[in-house]
Design a protein around this motif. Structure first.
Motif, PDB file in Angstrom:
ATOM      1  N   MET A  67     -40.141  58.034 -20.513  1.00  0.00           N
ATOM      2  CA  MET A  67     -38.979  57.630 -21.305  1.00  0.00           C
ATOM      3  C   MET A  67     -37.917  58.720 -21.344  1.00  0.00           C
ATOM      4  SD  MET A  67     -40.808  55.603 -24.462  1.00  0.00           S
ATOM      5  CE  MET A  67     -39.241  54.868 -24.954  1.00  0.00           C
ATOM      6  N   SER A  68     -37.871  59.573 -20.290  1.00  0.00           N
ATOM      7  CA  SER A  68     -36.812  60.566 -20.171  1.00  0.00           C
ATOM      8  C   SER A  68     -35.537  59.953 -19.618  1.00  0.00           C
ATOM      9  CB  SER A  68     -37.273  61.723 -19.268  1.00  0.00           C
ATOM     10  OG  SER A  68     -38.383  62.392 -19.833  1.00  0.00           O
ATOM     11  N   ILE A  69     -35.637  58.717 -19.125  1.00  0.00           N
ATOM     12  CA  ILE A  69     -34.485  58.035 -18.548  1.00  0.00           C
ATOM     13  C   ILE A  69     -34.619  56.553 -18.863  1.00  0.00           C
ATOM     14  CG2 ILE A  69     -35.568  57.677 -16.305  1.00  0.00           C
ATOM     15  CD1 ILE A  69     -32.880  58.153 -15.012  1.00  0.00           C
ATOM     16  N   SER A  70     -33.504  55.901 -19.103  1.00  0.00           N
ATOM     17  CA  SER A  70     -33.542  54.484 -19.448  1.00  0.00           C
ATOM     18  C   SER A  70     -33.870  53.652 -18.216  1.00  0.00           C
ATOM     19  CB  SER A  70     -32.198  54.042 -20.036  1.00  0.00           C
ATOM     20  OG  SER A  70     -31.173  54.138 -19.065  1.00  0.00           O
ATOM     21  N   ALA A 132     -22.176  61.998  -7.207  1.00  0.00           N
ATOM     22  CA  ALA A 132     -22.986  62.904  -8.017  1.00  0.00           C
ATOM     23  C   ALA A 132     -22.292  63.227  -9.337  1.00  0.00           C
ATOM     24  CB  ALA A 132     -23.283  64.191  -7.245  1.00  0.00           C
ATOM     25  N   VAL A 133     -20.953  63.425  -9.277  1.00  0.00           N
ATOM     26  CA  VAL A 133     -20.203  63.688 -10.511  1.00  0.00           C
ATOM     27  C   VAL A 133     -20.268  62.484 -11.444  1.00  0.00           C
ATOM     28  CG1 VAL A 133     -17.908  64.131 -11.441  1.00  0.00           C
ATOM     29  CG2 VAL A 133     -18.680  65.362  -9.420  1.00  0.00           C
ATOM     30  N   GLY A 134     -20.112  61.275 -10.862  1.00  0.00           N
ATOM     31  CA  GLY A 134     -20.199  60.066 -11.695  1.00  0.00           C
ATOM     32  C   GLY A 134     -21.561  59.903 -12.326  1.00  0.00           C
ATOM     33  N   VAL A 135     -22.608  60.235 -11.570  1.00  0.00           N
ATOM     34  CA  VAL A 135     -23.965  60.162 -12.121  1.00  0.00           C
ATOM     35  C   VAL A 135     -24.119  61.137 -13.280  1.00  0.00           C
ATOM     36  CG1 VAL A 135     -26.387  60.637 -11.611  1.00  0.00           C
ATOM     37  CG2 VAL A 135     -25.031  59.292 -10.014  1.00  0.00           C
ATOM     38  N   GLY A 136     -23.555  62.335 -13.132  1.00  0.00           N
ATOM     39  CA  GLY A 136     -23.641  63.307 -14.222  1.00  0.00           C
ATOM     40  C   GLY A 136     -22.910  62.829 -15.472  1.00  0.00           C
ATOM     41  N   ARG A 137     -21.734  62.226 -15.282  1.00  0.00           N
ATOM     42  CA  ARG A 137     -20.991  61.712 -16.442  1.00  0.00           C
ATOM     43  C   ARG A 137     -21.747  60.578 -17.114  1.00  0.00           C
ATOM     44  NH1 ARG A 137     -14.929  61.340 -13.756  1.00  0.00           N
ATOM     45  NH2 ARG A 137     -14.523  63.594 -13.643  1.00  0.00           N
ATOM     46  N   LEU A 138     -22.292  59.694 -16.292  1.00  0.00           N
ATOM     47  CA  LEU A 138     -23.031  58.576 -16.865  1.00  0.00           C
ATOM     48  C   LEU A 138     -24.265  59.059 -17.608  1.00  0.00           C
ATOM     49  CD1 LEU A 138     -23.230  55.516 -17.127  1.00  0.00           C
ATOM     50  CD2 LEU A 138     -24.461  55.446 -14.964  1.00  0.00           C
ATOM     51  N   LYS A 139     -24.899  60.104 -17.076  1.00  0.00           N
ATOM     52  CA  LYS A 139     -26.066  60.666 -17.753  1.00  0.00           C
ATOM     53  C   LYS A 139     -25.674  61.252 -19.104  1.00  0.00           C
ATOM     54  CE  LYS A 139     -27.255  64.670 -16.750  1.00  0.00           C
ATOM     55  NZ  LYS A 139     -27.619  65.904 -16.018  1.00  0.00           N
TER      56      LYS A 139
END
Length: 209
Positions: A67-70, A132-139
């Motif tokens: 459960m560290s990630i949805s 990768a930047v978008g993934v970081g923002r979404l995270k």
């Protein structure tokens, strides 16, 4: 698992995506042996990338299990892995079938094609970096939503505790009121008994006189 593991997953995926983008072309060479060696080298690189993708898939499953990630984030990352696998399958297929084609067309390839290919690779690398930047923002947004959800849960728990305390106080006040009413009833009964006793005593005196 923690945030560092998720960041490590994103960085490893970006690295594998860059490596896969470098397999899109075969270096032109008129030597047939060199073409075969290049194709074999790219097959080995594709196998190494596939192994890395399988490892990322296992890590993603562990992140989701802990459960560290949805589940939404896990599904999106799993779709990225599937897309990269599909890209690898196309590359390895083109490498395998392109060796013979490359032998026939190697002499006709010019520097302009190489420049266009290099530009396309750079553009793809930039797209991967943006991803990768978008993934970081979404995270980051996901963590913010998670923190807000925990705060809401904490507030609800506090409200439940306050309601329980209020119910306990109301029950205590109800019991106190009932005790006061019973005490009043007892005092009224005592006064009536005393009054009747006095009246009986006066009647007795009047009868004796």
């Amino acid at each position: 698992m923690n945030d560092y593991s998720i960041n490590g997953w994103d960085n490893e995926y970006a690295r594998l995506a860059r490596a896969a983008s470098q397999l899109r072309t075969i270096s032109p060479n008129n030597n047939n042996n060199s073409l075969s060696s290049s194709a074999q080298q790219k097959q080995d690189q594709a196998l190494s990338i596939t192994t890395g993708l399988n490892r990322l898939d296992t890590q993603l499953h562990n992140l989701e299990s802990s459960m560290s990630i949805s589940s939404v984030e896990a599904g999106r990352r799993r779709a990225l892995l599937d897309g990269l696998r599909h890209q690898l399958s196309e590359i390895t297929g083109s490498v395998t079938g392109g060796v013979g084609i490359g032998r026939a067309a190697a002499a006709g390839r010019g520097g302009g094609q190489l420049s266009a290919t290099a530009a396309a690779l750079r553009q793809q690398d930039e797209m991967i970096d943006d991803l990768a930047v978008g993934v970081g923002r979404l995270k980051t947004q996901t963590h913010m939503i998670h923190d807000e959800s925990r705060a809401h849960v904490r507030l609800l728990d506090e409200m439940d505790a306050n309601v329980d305390l209020a119910n306990q106080g109301l029950e205590e006040e109800t019991r106190r009121a009932m005790r006061l009413r019973e005490e009043k009833s007892v005092w009224r009964l005592h006064l009536i008994i005393i009054g009747l006793s006095v009246l009986l005593f006066l009647l007795i005196l009047m009868g004796l006189s």
